[in-house]
Design an enzyme around this catalytic site. Structure first.
Site, PDB file in Angstrom:
ATOM      1  N   SER A  12       0.863  -1.186   0.000  1.00  0.00           N
ATOM      2  CA  SER A  12       0.000   0.000   0.000  1.00  0.00           C
ATOM      3  C   SER A  12       0.895   1.231   0.000  1.00  0.00           C
ATOM      4  O   SER A  12       1.754   1.367  -0.862  1.00  0.00           O
ATOM      5  CB  SER A  12      -0.927  -0.071   1.211  1.00  0.00           C
ATOM      6  OG  SER A  12      -1.812   1.001   1.213  1.00  0.00           O
ATOM      7  N   HIS A  39      -2.412  -0.840  -3.470  1.00  0.00           N
ATOM      8  CA  HIS A  39      -3.382   0.256  -3.337  1.00  0.00           C
ATOM      9  C   HIS A  39      -2.742   1.503  -3.916  1.00  0.00           C
ATOM     10  O   HIS A  39      -1.730   1.964  -3.391  1.00  0.00           O
ATOM     11  CB  HIS A  39      -3.719   0.532  -1.875  1.00  0.00           C
ATOM     12  CG  HIS A  39      -4.195  -0.680  -1.144  1.00  0.00           C
ATOM     13  ND1 HIS A  39      -4.041  -0.818   0.203  1.00  0.00           N
ATOM     14  CD2 HIS A  39      -4.824  -1.795  -1.568  1.00  0.00           C
ATOM     15  CE1 HIS A  39      -4.558  -1.977   0.586  1.00  0.00           C
ATOM     16  NE2 HIS A  39      -5.036  -2.594  -0.474  1.00  0.00           N
ATOM     17  N   ASP A 132      -4.568  -4.499   5.727  1.00  0.00           N
ATOM     18  CA  ASP A 132      -4.956  -5.361   4.609  1.00  0.00           C
ATOM     19  C   ASP A 132      -3.796  -6.316   4.306  1.00  0.00           C
ATOM     20  O   ASP A 132      -2.635  -5.921   4.366  1.00  0.00           O
ATOM     21  CB  ASP A 132      -5.273  -4.493   3.383  1.00  0.00           C
ATOM     22  CG  ASP A 132      -6.011  -5.271   2.308  1.00  0.00           C
ATOM     23  OD1 ASP A 132      -6.617  -6.309   2.629  1.00  0.00           O
ATOM     24  OD2 ASP A 132      -5.985  -4.828   1.143  1.00  0.00           O
TER      25      ASP A 132
END
Lengths: 189, 286
Positions: A12, A39, A132
């Site tokens: 991310s 992400h 995540d």
């Protein structure tokens, strides 16, 4: 573990820089496919593919719906969709609600890849500011796969690798620079 | 702990039995849905309804007929955004609507409308292009619960900022605020937007064509279907469309494995906007 058949990668915040290091250090002879969930902010995945493609010895492409996972290719999850793998090793997309505030979600990709590749899957969790990937990595290990986590100490943002360690543990917890040689060693005959 | 392989093998059986129960008990066939997402949704549905396993959910699906709306809601298209993928709505405004403007009556079918975010986006486009008075939008979905929500036109107000940005990027000529009232944490779209929208339950897997459409929108619905069901839906859309009618799919959808895709020509391949090719040729010839 058995010979690796596929590699899934999640990252991310700070992920772009980390991917440059990871992909840049891969052996061009690597036969496995890489499936990456990163992400991104506003960048489109096409731009990301292009930029990473300049560094990666393996072609970097957007994972294409219904198409087969290709060995020796890096597949990025398209922006705004969850990326899943069907049992016939083809990509599927979903616009189901965000998971961990994310779509694509690393957990969704890892969970579906773990079902398909089980003990022949390698899961890699890199820098990031959310949790995540932690549950996904747990499932990778539960299926007998191998877990690699970037050392939180050196990570641009340590939250994600730390969450993965806490939840899933890891077979290898190493600095970013050591991940590409490790993958090469695990993946090449 | 049970080995994962055994657990997955058992769950696969459970999933098959659930699909059979839905088909035989309720007449809804999910056997042609793409398995990875279906499995996720059924798991989540079981969890949401307090079932420890898919088998337990199957039991309830068999015994509690009043559960059906909730089951369908959990298995159908999720929510979207207004003007999601603004470039698509801009292309509809700039490239598709000017062609549709030549028809005295414009029929649009939005298949799999979920909570209606894109239906109202379309209505706004048509309004701003001066075409709404002679347009009808048929908004269909598998789920009656979703349709009820769509009909209400009420959404969380926290979406408003992103939706306004989308609207502007899609070439909106006014301000999205002009189309809704916000109260507390909800926004309600102007009732007038609904005047030419017909909401109806429709199952793409089993129901037939019901209108002659000039434009079919079906975005991010077929991604949940197997190749044969996707192809079946493309045939439905083809049969519904007038000569030269338009089809708009989701931006990441692939029709590379669908034979019926050959009937469509890309207007904008990247945005997944197509035109019925065979009939379009006939139109030029006539």
């Amino acid at each position: 573990m058995k010979t690796a058949a596929a590699i899934v990668v999640g990252c991310s915040t700070g992920g772009f820089d980390a991917l440059k290091v990871l992909l840049g250090g891969l052996d061009p002879a690597l036969p496995q496919p890489l499936l990456v969930c990163c992400h991104t902010g506003s960048e489109t995945v096409e731009l990301l593919c292009e930029l990473l493609g300049r560094i990666s010895p393996l072609p970097v492409v957007t994972a294409a719906e219904r198409h087969a996972v290709r060995g020796s290719h890096v597949h990025l999850a398209p922006t705004g969709y969850h990326l899943l793998v069907e049992s016939d090793r083809r990509f599927a997309l979903s616009t189901d609600p965000r998971v961990n505030h994310s779509r694509p979600s690393i957990d969704v990709l890892f969970a579906s890849a773990a079902m398909v590749w089980r003990e022949t899957l390698i899961g890699v969790v890199l820098t990031g500011a959310s949790a995540d990937g932690a549950e996904g990595l747990r499932l990778v290990r539960r299926a007998g796969g191998c877990a690699i986590v970037q050392s939180p100490l050196g990570a641009q943002v340590p939250v994600m690798p730390q969450a993965a360690l806490d939840r899933a543990g890891a077979d290898y917890c190493v600095p970013l620079d050591d991940i590409p040689p490790l993958l090469n060693r695990l993946c090449l005959p | 702990m049970e080995p994962l392989g055994d657990e997955l093998a058992r769950e696969t059986i459970e999933l098959e039995l659930f699909i059979q129960a839905m088909h035989r008990r309720h007449g809804y066939d999910f056997s042609q849905y793409a398995p990875a997402s279906l499995r996720r949704r059924v798991r989540q549905l079981a969890q949401r309804l307090g079932c420890d396993s898919i088998s337990m959910l199957t039991g309830r699906a068999l015994h509690e007929s009043q559960l059906l709306p909730q089951l369908l809601e959990g298995l159908s298209v999720p929510v979207s955004d207004m003007f999601r993928d603004p470039a698509v709505f801009r292309a509809l405004r700039e490239q598709v609507l000017p062609v549709l403007a030549s028809y005295p009556q414009i029929n649009i079918w939005q298949a799999g409308c979920a909570h209606g975010e894109e239906v109202y986006s379309l209505a706004i486009l048509l309004e701003e292009e001066g075409l709404y008075e002679r347009s009808r939008i048929f908004a269909t979905d598998l789920s009656a619960n979703a349709l009820r929500q769509a009909e209400e036109g009420i959404y969380p107000v926290r979406e408003a900022k992103q939706w306004s940005r989308n609207y502007q990027a899609a070439g909106g000529t006014r301000s999205l605020v002009d189309y809704y009232n916000a109260r507390y944490d909800l926004l309600k779209l102007d009732d007038r937007l609904r005047r030419n929208i017909m909401f109806a339950q429709h199952n793409l897997a089993s129901d037939r064509v019901f209108c002659e459409a000039h434009l079919v929108l079906c975005r991010n619905v077929l991604i949940y279907f197997s190749n044969p069901l996707q192809d079946h839906c493309l045939a439905l859309f083809r049969d519904s469309l007038v000569r030269g009618g338009f089809l708009c799919l989701g931006m990441c959808e692939s029709v590379d494995f669908a034979g019926n895709a050959g009937d469509f020509a890309a207007v904008d391949a990247h945005l997944r906007i197509y035109r019925l090719a065979a009939k379009a040729t006939a139109m030029t010839a006539s």
